[in-house]
Design a protein around this motif. Structure first.
Motif: not given
Ligand code: HEM
Lengths: 234, 164
Positions: A26, A34, A113, A168, B14, B17
């Protein structure tokens, strides 16, 4: 946090320990995706079509792998264990979900997901049919569709990455905001595999490597077959 | 690590990022030279896109099994006219080598005779397509579509960025 430290904490706090949460496949798939999404964007921007297609097939293999792993992987990898009905999602939104007492994807994360995997599948799938033989690169399955169908697919493929990027951004923001609100470290476990959970939460199984290799062989095989144009289809 | 520090780290990672991702995108265009790109780059791009669309229209008619000759004739004429415009679209310094966002290779200016020949071939094959389209014989149009496609490939192979 050690058990003593937890015991010394106010009564409302739960005593926790570090347990396995995410298995190796995973995590490896996550961070490879990514890197690959960045690679797909850059190769497209720079007209590196050969690399765009090679990387695209690696991404295809990873996506297929993740789906197989969702059925044969460890508990937190299985769709059956984390995809919940609307009731659970509503419950989550009302605050009925305790990060200390649950490991794996929350009911809301499960939707993310499915959305991310589904959108990436759609984009890779379109890429396989995209292009035009008289205008540069073509996906390996391009000959299977008519010239105007391929044209529509190509045009959709060209803007659809924005949808993926939007999700994202939403995903990363959610991970940050929810992590902060719940004062729980979500990112650490996705990197190192382990995280702090209440003592009564059972650890995830260790990675079953044999099954992982089997799933990898199947997914790589399918992706390679597609790369070759899915003979005898083309 | 204390709860508070890791708390901050969690919230900040994050965000970093995301910033990095946006910064990477903005930095992308920094590889282009200063100043505006030559207008011809966009003109030829649009022209080639139209040529591409017209050629797709011809092939779509052929695929349909019941080709509309009027569409094929109009498309062939469009390709031929646009092939004639290529001459003005490739000023020196408008290639990929000069740093612009284009797929036009330096070979265009290094091998001018071959490039002229490739343009002439497109003019010739598109004119031939107009002729067979006027005759209205689907089989002959199908054959000529291959010859016309060959003229595209012939030039792309040498003068346009590799696609593999
Ligand atoms: C290209 C960008 C990204 C994509 C396409 C992506 C996709 C995904 C997918 C598909 C999952 C589900 C994992 C699985 O069960 O196999 C996931 C989970 C996760 N991702 Fe990402 N991700 C991206 C970037 C990031 C970044 C930059 C971070 C960290 C800042 C991150 C942190 C996480 C975390 C913590 C989870 C687990 C969420 C949970 O607790 O359920 N992701 N991501």
């Amino acid at each position: 946090m050690t058990t003593e430290a937890a015991a010394a904490a106010p009564a409302a706090q739960t005593s926790t320990r570090s347990i396995r949460i995410w298995d190796w496949p995973v995590r490896l798939v996550h961070w490879s995706i990514v890197a690959l999404i960045a690679g797909m964007y850059l190769t497209a921007e720079n007209s590196e079509w050969g690399w765009h297609m090679r990387l695209g097939h690696v991404l295809l293999a990873l996506l297929i792998f993740r789906v197989i792993w969702g059925f044969v992987g460890t508990e937190t990898a299985r769709f059956g264990s984390f995809v919940k009905g609307p009731g659970a999602v509503l419950g989550y939104l009302r605050g009925a979900y305790d990060y200390r007492r649950n490991k794996g994807h929350s009911p809301l994360a499960a939707l993310s997901v499915l959305a991310l995997l589904g959108l990436m599948f759609a984009q890779v799938g379109m890429g396989l049919f995209a292009g035009d033989p008289y205008d540069g690169a073509t996906g390996p399955l391009n000959p299977l569709v008519g010239v105007m169908t391929a044209d529509t697919i190509t045009e959709t493929h060209e803007w659809f990455y924005w949808v993926i990027f939007a999700f994202i951004a939403l995903h990363i923001t959610a991970v940050g905001v929810i992590g902060a609100m719940q004062a729980t470290n979500l990112i650490g476990p996705m990197i190192g595999g382990t995280g702090e959970k209440a003592v009564e939460v059972e650890a995830n199984q260790p990675t079953p490597w044999g099954r992982a290799l089997g799933a990898l062989a199947v997914s790589a095989g399918i992706a390679f077959w597609v790369y070759l144009g899915a003979p005898p289809l083309t | 690590m204390t709860g508070k520090t890791s708390f901050r780290l969690i919230a900040i990672t994050p965000a970093i990022a995301l910033l990095a991702a946006c910064g990477g995108e903005a930095g992308d265009s920094a590889t282009q030279p200063a100043g505006d790109p030559p207008a011809e780059i966009e003109q030829r791009h649009d022209n080639f896109e139209e040529i591409g669309d017209s050629f797709k229209a011809i092939r779509a008619q052929l695929e349909s099994g019941d080709p509309d000759m009027a569409v094929i004739q109009a498309s062939a004429t469009d390709i031929h006219e646009r092939a004639g415009r290529l001459d003005g679209y490739f000023p020196e310094g408008s290639g990929r080598d000069a740093g612009w966002d284009t797929e036009a290779l330096a070979t265009i200016w290094e091998q001018p005779e071959e490039f002229e020949a490739a343009k002439a071939k497109l003019l010739e094959e598109s004119e031939m397509m107009m002729t067979v389209a006027a005759d209205g014989d689907a089989a002959a149009i199908g054959e000529q579509a291959k010859a016309l496609g060959g003229a595209c490939k012939n030039c792309h192979d040498t003068f346009r960025l590799d696609d593999d």
